[in-house]
Design a protein around this motif. Structure first.
Motif, PDB file in Angstrom:
ATOM      1  N   SER A  56      71.248 115.078  86.717  1.00 40.93           N
ATOM      2  CA  SER A  56      70.939 114.670  85.345  1.00 40.93           C
ATOM      3  C   SER A  56      69.893 115.607  84.744  1.00 40.93           C
ATOM      4  CB  SER A  56      70.415 113.226  85.321  1.00 40.93           C
ATOM      5  OG  SER A  56      71.380 112.347  85.865  1.00 40.93           O
ATOM      6  N   PRO A  57      70.154 116.137  83.541  1.00 42.30           N
ATOM      7  CA  PRO A  57      69.215 117.100  82.937  1.00 42.30           C
ATOM      8  C   PRO A  57      67.884 116.450  82.559  1.00 42.30           C
ATOM      9  CG  PRO A  57      71.397 117.228  81.912  1.00 42.30           C
ATOM     10  CD  PRO A  57      71.381 115.983  82.732  1.00 42.30           C
ATOM     11  N   PHE A  58      66.827 117.234  82.704  1.00 43.92           N
ATOM     12  CA  PHE A  58      65.498 116.864  82.212  1.00 43.92           C
ATOM     13  C   PHE A  58      64.855 118.142  81.681  1.00 43.92           C
ATOM     14  CE2 PHE A  58      60.937 116.329  82.421  1.00 43.92           C
ATOM     15  CZ  PHE A  58      60.757 115.078  81.847  1.00 43.92           C
ATOM     16  N   ALA A  59      64.312 118.103  80.498  1.00 45.54           N
ATOM     17  CA  ALA A  59      63.740 119.288  79.844  1.00 45.54           C
ATOM     18  C   ALA A  59      64.775 120.394  79.723  1.00 45.54           C
ATOM     19  CB  ALA A  59      62.517 119.787  80.611  1.00 45.54           C
ATOM     20  N   GLY A  60      66.017 119.977  79.430  1.00 50.18           N
ATOM     21  CA  GLY A  60      67.058 120.952  79.131  1.00 50.18           C
ATOM     22  C   GLY A  60      67.901 121.412  80.286  1.00 50.18           C
ATOM     23  N   ALA A  61      67.636 120.946  81.511  1.00 49.76           N
ATOM     24  CA  ALA A  61      68.412 121.417  82.656  1.00 49.76           C
ATOM     25  C   ALA A  61      68.233 120.463  83.826  1.00 49.76           C
ATOM     26  CB  ALA A  61      67.979 122.826  83.058  1.00 49.76           C
ATOM     27  N   THR A  62      69.157 120.524  84.777  1.00 44.10           N
ATOM     28  CA  THR A  62      69.016 119.751  86.008  1.00 44.10           C
ATOM     29  C   THR A  62      68.004 120.446  86.918  1.00 44.10           C
ATOM     30  OG1 THR A  62      70.805 120.954  87.117  1.00 44.10           O
ATOM     31  CG2 THR A  62      71.410 118.984  85.846  1.00 44.10           C
ATOM     32  N   LEU A  63      67.599 119.759  87.962  1.00 50.41           N
ATOM     33  CA  LEU A  63      66.637 120.333  88.905  1.00 50.41           C
ATOM     34  C   LEU A  63      67.164 121.618  89.552  1.00 50.41           C
ATOM     35  CD1 LEU A  63      63.948 120.245  90.373  1.00 50.41           C
ATOM     36  CD2 LEU A  63      64.940 118.603  91.990  1.00 50.41           C
ATOM     37  N   PRO A  64      68.419 121.661  90.025  1.00 52.65           N
ATOM     38  CA  PRO A  64      68.921 122.934  90.574  1.00 52.65           C
ATOM     39  C   PRO A  64      68.909 124.067  89.559  1.00 52.65           C
ATOM     40  CG  PRO A  64      70.322 121.125  91.278  1.00 52.65           C
ATOM     41  CD  PRO A  64      69.382 120.566  90.255  1.00 52.65           C
ATOM     42  N   GLU A  65      69.177 123.756  88.299  1.00 54.73           N
ATOM     43  CA  GLU A  65      69.151 124.802  87.267  1.00 54.73           C
ATOM     44  C   GLU A  65      67.727 125.298  87.027  1.00 54.73           C
ATOM     45  OE1 GLU A  65      73.067 123.338  84.700  1.00 54.73           O
ATOM     46  OE2 GLU A  65      71.062 122.626  84.155  1.00 54.73           O
ATOM     47  N   HIS A  66      66.765 124.380  87.024  1.00 50.25           N
ATOM     48  CA  HIS A  66      65.364 124.794  86.898  1.00 50.25           C
ATOM     49  C   HIS A  66      64.957 125.655  88.087  1.00 50.25           C
ATOM     50  CE1 HIS A  66      64.056 122.778  83.278  1.00 50.25           C
ATOM     51  NE2 HIS A  66      64.517 121.607  83.693  1.00 50.25           N
ATOM     52  N   ILE A 207      52.408 127.464  82.521  1.00 48.29           N
ATOM     53  CA  ILE A 207      51.775 127.915  81.286  1.00 48.29           C
ATOM     54  C   ILE A 207      52.671 128.826  80.458  1.00 48.29           C
ATOM     55  CG2 ILE A 207      49.741 129.098  80.344  1.00 48.29           C
ATOM     56  CD1 ILE A 207      48.339 128.430  83.014  1.00 48.29           C
ATOM     57  N   VAL A 208      53.338 129.786  81.105  1.00 44.81           N
ATOM     58  CA  VAL A 208      54.066 130.815  80.339  1.00 44.81           C
ATOM     59  C   VAL A 208      55.548 130.829  80.713  1.00 44.81           C
ATOM     60  CG1 VAL A 208      52.121 132.316  79.852  1.00 44.81           C
ATOM     61  CG2 VAL A 208      53.296 132.542  82.033  1.00 44.81           C
ATOM     62  N   ALA A 209      56.228 129.734  80.526  1.00 44.31           N
ATOM     63  CA  ALA A 209      57.664 129.687  80.786  1.00 44.31           C
ATOM     64  C   ALA A 209      58.302 128.624  79.908  1.00 44.31           C
ATOM     65  CB  ALA A 209      57.938 129.397  82.261  1.00 44.31           C
ATOM     66  N   ALA A 210      59.564 128.838  79.581  1.00 46.83           N
ATOM     67  CA  ALA A 210      60.324 127.870  78.788  1.00 46.83           C
ATOM     68  C   ALA A 210      61.427 127.243  79.614  1.00 46.83           C
ATOM     69  CB  ALA A 210      60.907 128.554  77.555  1.00 46.83           C
ATOM     70  N   ALA A 211      61.434 127.513  80.915  1.00 42.43           N
ATOM     71  CA  ALA A 211      62.391 126.916  81.847  1.00 42.43           C
ATOM     72  C   ALA A 211      61.829 127.108  83.241  1.00 42.43           C
ATOM     73  CB  ALA A 211      63.767 127.583  81.710  1.00 42.43           C
ATOM     74  N   GLY A 212      62.396 126.395  84.195  1.00 48.98           N
ATOM     75  CA  GLY A 212      61.909 126.488  85.562  1.00 48.98           C
ATOM     76  C   GLY A 212      61.269 125.188  86.014  1.00 48.98           C
ATOM     77  N   VAL A 213      61.063 125.079  87.325  1.00 43.35           N
ATOM     78  CA  VAL A 213      60.565 123.816  87.863  1.00 43.35           C
ATOM     79  C   VAL A 213      59.137 123.536  87.406  1.00 43.35           C
ATOM     80  CG1 VAL A 213      59.754 124.855  90.033  1.00 43.35           C
ATOM     81  CG2 VAL A 213      60.410 122.445  89.975  1.00 43.35           C
ATOM     82  N   GLY A 214      58.314 124.583  87.236  1.00 44.94           N
ATOM     83  CA  GLY A 214      56.965 124.379  86.717  1.00 44.94           C
ATOM     84  C   GLY A 214      56.985 123.874  85.288  1.00 44.94           C
ATOM     85  N   PHE A 215      57.852 124.437  84.465  1.00 44.60           N
ATOM     86  CA  PHE A 215      58.015 123.986  83.086  1.00 44.60           C
ATOM     87  C   PHE A 215      58.474 122.525  83.057  1.00 44.60           C
ATOM     88  CE2 PHE A 215      61.045 123.327  79.572  1.00 44.60           C
ATOM     89  CZ  PHE A 215      60.201 123.504  78.488  1.00 44.60           C
ATOM     90  N   GLY A 232      59.377 117.354  91.336  1.00 43.01           N
ATOM     91  CA  GLY A 232      59.252 118.801  91.220  1.00 43.01           C
ATOM     92  C   GLY A 232      58.398 119.386  92.331  1.00 43.01           C
ATOM     93  N   MET A 233      57.324 118.700  92.691  1.00 39.67           N
ATOM     94  CA  MET A 233      56.467 119.157  93.786  1.00 39.67           C
ATOM     95  C   MET A 233      57.225 119.166  95.104  1.00 39.67           C
ATOM     96  SD  MET A 233      52.980 117.110  92.723  1.00 39.67           S
ATOM     97  CE  MET A 233      52.079 117.638  94.178  1.00 39.67           C
ATOM     98  N   VAL A 234      58.035 118.132  95.328  1.00 39.16           N
ATOM     99  CA  VAL A 234      58.849 118.084  96.548  1.00 39.16           C
ATOM    100  C   VAL A 234      59.817 119.263  96.595  1.00 39.16           C
ATOM    101  CG1 VAL A 234      60.634 116.778  97.759  1.00 39.16           C
ATOM    102  CG2 VAL A 234      58.644 115.588  96.840  1.00 39.16           C
ATOM    103  N   ALA A 235      60.454 119.548  95.448  1.00 33.00           N
ATOM    104  CA  ALA A 235      61.397 120.668  95.384  1.00 33.00           C
ATOM    105  C   ALA A 235      60.697 121.988  95.672  1.00 33.00           C
ATOM    106  CB  ALA A 235      62.068 120.704  94.020  1.00 33.00           C
ATOM    107  N   ILE A 236      59.505 122.178  95.106  1.00 35.94           N
ATOM    108  CA  ILE A 236      58.734 123.399  95.342  1.00 35.94           C
ATOM    109  C   ILE A 236      58.406 123.544  96.822  1.00 35.94           C
ATOM    110  CG2 ILE A 236      56.491 124.479  94.939  1.00 35.94           C
ATOM    111  CD1 ILE A 236      56.604 123.203  92.110  1.00 35.94           C
ATOM    112  N   GLY A 237      57.951 122.446  97.434  1.00 37.36           N
ATOM    113  CA  GLY A 237      57.606 122.492  98.852  1.00 37.36           C
ATOM    114  C   GLY A 237      58.795 122.791  99.739  1.00 37.36           C
ATOM    115  N   LEU A 238      59.944 122.180  99.442  1.00 38.38           N
ATOM    116  CA  LEU A 238      61.141 122.396 100.254  1.00 38.38           C
ATOM    117  C   LEU A 238      61.626 123.842 100.162  1.00 38.38           C
ATOM    118  CD1 LEU A 238      63.165 119.114  99.554  1.00 38.38           C
ATOM    119  CD2 LEU A 238      61.967 119.738 101.666  1.00 38.38           C
ATOM    120  N   VAL A 239      61.667 124.370  98.944  1.00 38.40           N
ATOM    121  CA  VAL A 239      62.120 125.762  98.784  1.00 38.40           C
ATOM    122  C   VAL A 239      61.143 126.721  99.457  1.00 38.40           C
ATOM    123  CG1 VAL A 239      62.560 127.597  97.106  1.00 38.40           C
ATOM    124  CG2 VAL A 239      63.391 125.288  96.670  1.00 38.40           C
TER     125      VAL A 239
END
Length: 262
Positions: A56-66, A207-215, A232-239
């Protein structure tokens, strides 16, 4: 006195026990209300949100897309850092004059935290891909250069002397003597660079992105959607963990191939 190494089963059990204790304490703090659930949702709520964001999209994209957008920036930054840092480190290890010229500048810049480059990145590149790549480069570049430099400086003198006796030129000396001897050190540096680059990426995207998991996390924080932030934190840690495991296995394979460990 060093303790004997753990077996795979023992390591797995200890790791599982530590994870169970962590999740148990997290659940206790959330369910009992010691920490308001608005700020610390339960692990089950975060896991549910994580799987929801996969489709399901959030902030314009799904988690895999971010994550895909984040990883593209990450790959650009780390590859650029390695493409410049490794050759420069080898050259500095061989040419003393170049070492004397570059070292003062490098030593002054490498202690600047990557996140400190964010204002410049925002001014120069806005929210385009250039800003995050610059910040990732700032985090990943120093370990690449330092480890390549150290690998070149600590080559066995007898190898260099033998090559000189055979009349080996500078280019062949670097490519056929210094580079092969420095490979284990370079791989170790790449592993450090990969971790620092991934951490720098997330800071940049906040701070300086319009897409991505941080955004995505920033957008969730603005609407007080803590489960999304933590997903998002879990996704960052897993990757990040997967990247480190792959590089660690590559480093171990290379060391075994070169006979540096049993």
């Amino acid at each position: 006195m060093n303790s004997p190494p753990l077996t795979f089963r023992e390591s797995f059990l200890y790791g599982a026990a530590g994870l169970f204790l962590f999740v148990g304490l997290w659940t206790l703090l959330s369910v009992t209300g010691l920490v308001p659930r608005q700020f610390l949702p339960s692990p089950f709520e975060v896991a549910g949100r994580f799987f929801f964001l996969l489709t399901s999209p959030f902030a314009g994209a799904t988690l895999p897309e971010h994550l895909s957008a984040s990883f593209m920036r990450y790959a650009y930054g780390v590859v650029l850092a390695a493409a410049i840092g490794i050759p420069l480190g080898l050259l500095m290890g061989w040419f003393r004059l170049l070492d004397d010229i570059v070292s003062p500048i490098f030593d002054g810049l490498r202690f600047i935290a990557p996140i400190a480059w964010v204002p410049f990145a925002a001014l120069w590149f806005g929210t385009g891909i250039g800003g995050p790549v610059m910040i990732i480069f700032a985090g990943a570049f120093p370990p690449c250069l330092i480890n390549a430099y150290r690998g070149a400086r600590f080559v066995e003198p007898r190898l260099i002397e033998a090559a000189r006796m055979l009349g080996t030129g500078h280019v062949r000396m670097i490519l056929e003597i210094l580079l092969p001897a420095a490979v284990p050190s370079i791989i170790a540096g790449l592993r450090v660079s990969a971790g620092l680059g991934w951490q720098s990426l997330v800071g940049a995207e906040l701070i300086v992105a319009a897409a991505g998991v941080g955004f995505m996390m920033v957008q969730a924080q603005g609407s007080v959607q803590t489960p999304t932030v933590m997903a998002g934190m879990v996704a960052i840690g897993l990757v990040g963990m997967v990247i480190d495991i792959l590089l660690r296995r590559g480093e171990g394979w290379l060391r075994r191939r070169r006979g540096l460990e049993a």
